[in-house]
Design an enzyme around this catalytic site. Structure first.
Site, PDB file in Angstrom:
ATOM      1  N   ASP A   1      -3.019   5.752  -1.031  1.00 40.54           N
ATOM      2  CA  ASP A   1      -3.587   6.977  -1.610  1.00 40.54           C
ATOM      3  C   ASP A   1      -2.527   7.827  -2.294  1.00 40.54           C
ATOM      4  O   ASP A   1      -2.838   8.640  -3.160  1.00 40.54           O
ATOM      5  CB  ASP A   1      -4.265   7.804  -0.517  1.00 40.54           C
ATOM      6  N   HIS A  56      -0.631   5.877   8.203  1.00 39.72           N
ATOM      7  CA  HIS A  56      -1.916   5.180   8.144  1.00 39.72           C
ATOM      8  C   HIS A  56      -2.353   4.848   9.556  1.00 39.72           C
ATOM      9  O   HIS A  56      -1.515   4.603  10.435  1.00 39.72           O
ATOM     10  CB  HIS A  56      -1.788   3.894   7.312  1.00 39.72           C
TER      11      HIS A  56
END
Length: 430
Positions: free
Chosen positions: A365, A307
Site C-alpha cells: 500500500d 503487515h
C-alpha cells in the site's frame, strides 16, 4: 494433506487425542473439530490468529520469508512475465495457460465485458458524490437480478460462467462508477484492447476525442492488478467464503467481499497511506512525524508500514516501488513530491532501530497509492481498483469452497461474558 500424528490435550481430567494434519508447505495444523465433543470446550482465538478455517490450494504466504505464491509460482515471476489474464487463468484453473488456452480464455472474458443496459440506470439512484465503494457494493450485488441463468451454485457450468462474468464486468462497472461521479458519459468496452488497456480506455476516454492507452501505464496498472489478485485468507476473502457457505449466490458473495474490503485496515489502506503523505507534506517534516509515530500518546499513525502476515519485506512492495519509478519516469514526474517523501520515509524505517525491531517494513500500500495517483485514478477509487483485481481471487476461493465436501456453513462460537439467567421483573416493580 496427510494425517500422521496426534496432539494430546488434557483438561479437567478429560483427554482428547487430536489429529495433526500436514499440508504441502507451511505450518502443520491441529484438527480440533472433535474438541467440543471430547472436552465440552471451544477454542478462543479472536482475529483467527492461530486458526486455519479451510483447506486451500490457491495462494500461500510465508510472512517470515516475505514470500507470496500463486499456485506455487512466486509473485515476483508472475508480475514480470505474465499479464493479468494469464494470472487470472492460473488462479482460477491451477495452471498457467498455453497459447490456445490463453486465447480462448481472453475471448470468453471479452464476450462478457458489457453490462445489461438497464444496469446503467442503477447509477442514477446514487448521489454524484457517493463513495465509489458504496456504488460498487450495490451494483455488483444487483447483478444477480440480471443473470438468473447462472445462479445454481451446485452446477459447475453456472459457477464457471458467473466467474467469467464477474471478471469481465468489474472493469466496466468500476469505470462506470468513476464516470458517473465526474459527470461524464459511460464508455462502452473496446474488445480490441487488452483487459487492462480496455479498463483505462473506459476510465479516461471520452466520445469527443480519440484515446489510446499508454503501454507503459497499462503495464503498470496490469502489475497492480496482479499484485492484488489474491492474498490467502484475508478479511474480505474470509467474508466471501463465509457468505458463500450459506449458499448465497456468487454476486452477493462478491458484493460482501467488496463491503469488507472498504475498511481502512484492509483495502482502504493505500488511500489512508496517500492521505498520510499529504498530511506530512514535505521531506523536511519527516523527522517530526517519525517522532510522533513512535509516541504511544500521539494519535498519528505511520500508514503503509508493517503487515498482519508479513514479518519481512512485503514482496509486492519491492515490485510496486519499481513500478512507481517506471510510471513517474514515463510521465516526467521523477521529482514528484510525494514519491520523494515516500523514499525518505522508507529509508528511515529501514534503518531506524524502532521500526527494524518491530519489523515494520513498507508494504504494498505504501507505493500503490502514489502509482494510481500518477495514473490519474482519484484517491476514493483506489479501493475500487483493489476490488477489481481481487474479484479473481474471491471467485477462485468461493469456487474451491463450494467444491469442498468437508465445508459446512460458517458458524463461529463465542466466549459469553453477559448476564446469566435471570427473571423478568414487571415494569411497575423495577
Amino acid at each position: 494433506m496427510t494425517t500422521q500424528r496426534t496432539a494430546t490435550l488434557s483438561v479437567e481430567g478429560k483427554t482428547a487425542e487430536l489429529p495433526v494434519v500436514s499440508g504441502t508447505v507451511g505450518p502443520d495444523v491441529i484438527d480440533i473439530r472433535s474438541l467440543y465433543a471430547k472436552t465440552g470446550m471451544f477454542t478462543f482465538d479472536p482475529g483467527f490468529m492461530s486458526t486455519a478455517a479451510c483447506k486451500s490450494a490457491i495462494t500461500y504466504i510465508d510472512g517470515d520469508k516475505g514470500e507470496l505464491l500463486y499456485r506455487g509460482y512466486p509473485i515476483e515471476q508472475l508480475a514480470v512475465n505474465c499479464d493479468f489474464l494469464e494470472v487470472a487463468y492460473l488462479i482460477k484453473n491451477g495452471e498457467l495457460p498455453n497459447k490456445t488456452e490463453y486465447d480462448e480464455f481472453t475471448t470468453r472474458v471479452k464476450r462478457h465485458t458489457m453490462v445489461h443496459e438497464q444496469l446503467s440506470r442503477f447509477f442514477q439512484g446514487f448521489r454524484r458524490d457517493a463513495h465509489p465503494m458504496a456504488v460498487l457494493v450495490g451494483v455488483v450485488g444487483a447483478l444477480s437480478a440480471f443473470y438468473h441463468d447462472s445462479l445454481d451454485i451446485n452446477n459447475p457450468e453456472h459457477r464457471m460462467i458467473s466467474g467469467i462474468r464477474l471478471i469481465a464486468k468489474l472493469p466496466t462497472i468500476v469505470a462506470m462508477t468513476y464516470k458517473y461521479g465526474i459527470g461524464q458519459p459511460f464508455m462502452y468496452p473496446r474488445n480490441d484492447l487488452s483487459y487492462t488497456a480496455n479498463f483505462m480506455y473506459m476510465m479516461f476516454g471520452t466520445p469527443c476525442e480519440k484515446y489510446e492507452p499508454n503501454p507503459v501505464l497499462v503495464r503498470a496498472l496490469d502489475r497492480i492488478l496482479i499484485l492484488h489478485a489474491d492474498h490467502e485468507q484475508n478479511a474480505s476473502t474470509s467474508t466471501v467464503r463465509l457468505a458463500g457457505s450459506s449458499g448465497a449466490n456468487p454476486f452477493a458473495c462478491i458484493s460482501s467481499g467488496i463491503a469488507c474490503l472498504w475498511g481502512p485496515a484492509h483495502g482502504g489502506a493505500n488511500e489512508a497511506c496517500l492521505n498520510m503523505l499529504e498530511q506530512i507534506g514535505d521531506v523536511s517534516h519527516v523527522n517530526e512525524y517519525i517522532k510522533r509515530a513512535k509516541d504511544k500518546n500521539d494519535s498519528f499513525k505511520l500508514m503503509g508500514f508493517g503487515h498482519r502476515v508479513y514479518k519481512n519485506f512485503d514482496p509486492r512492495a519491492k515490485l510496486m516501488q519499481q513500478t512507481c519509478q517506471e510510471v513517474l519516469g514515463e510521465l516526467g514526474l521523477e521529482n514528484d513530491r510525494l514519491f520523494k517523501l515516500a523514499i525518505a520515509l522508507e529509508k528511515i524505517a529501514l534503518e531506524d532501530d524502532y521500526f527494524v525491531s518491530k519489523k515494520l517494513y513498507p508494504n504494498v500500500d505504501f507505493y500503490s497509492g502514489i502509482v494510481q495517483r500518477a495514473l490519474g485514478i482519484p484517491t476514493q477509487l483506489f479501493t475500487g481498483i483493489f476490488a477489481l483485481a481481487r474479484t479473481v481471487g474471491w471467485m477462485a476461493q468461493w469456487t474451491e469452497m463450494i467444491a469442498d465436501p468437508e465445508q459446512k456453513i460458517g458458524r463461529p462460537r463465542q466466549l459469553f461474558t453477559g448476564a446469566q439467567t435471570r427473571d423478568v421483573v414487571p415494569l411497575g416493580q423495577r
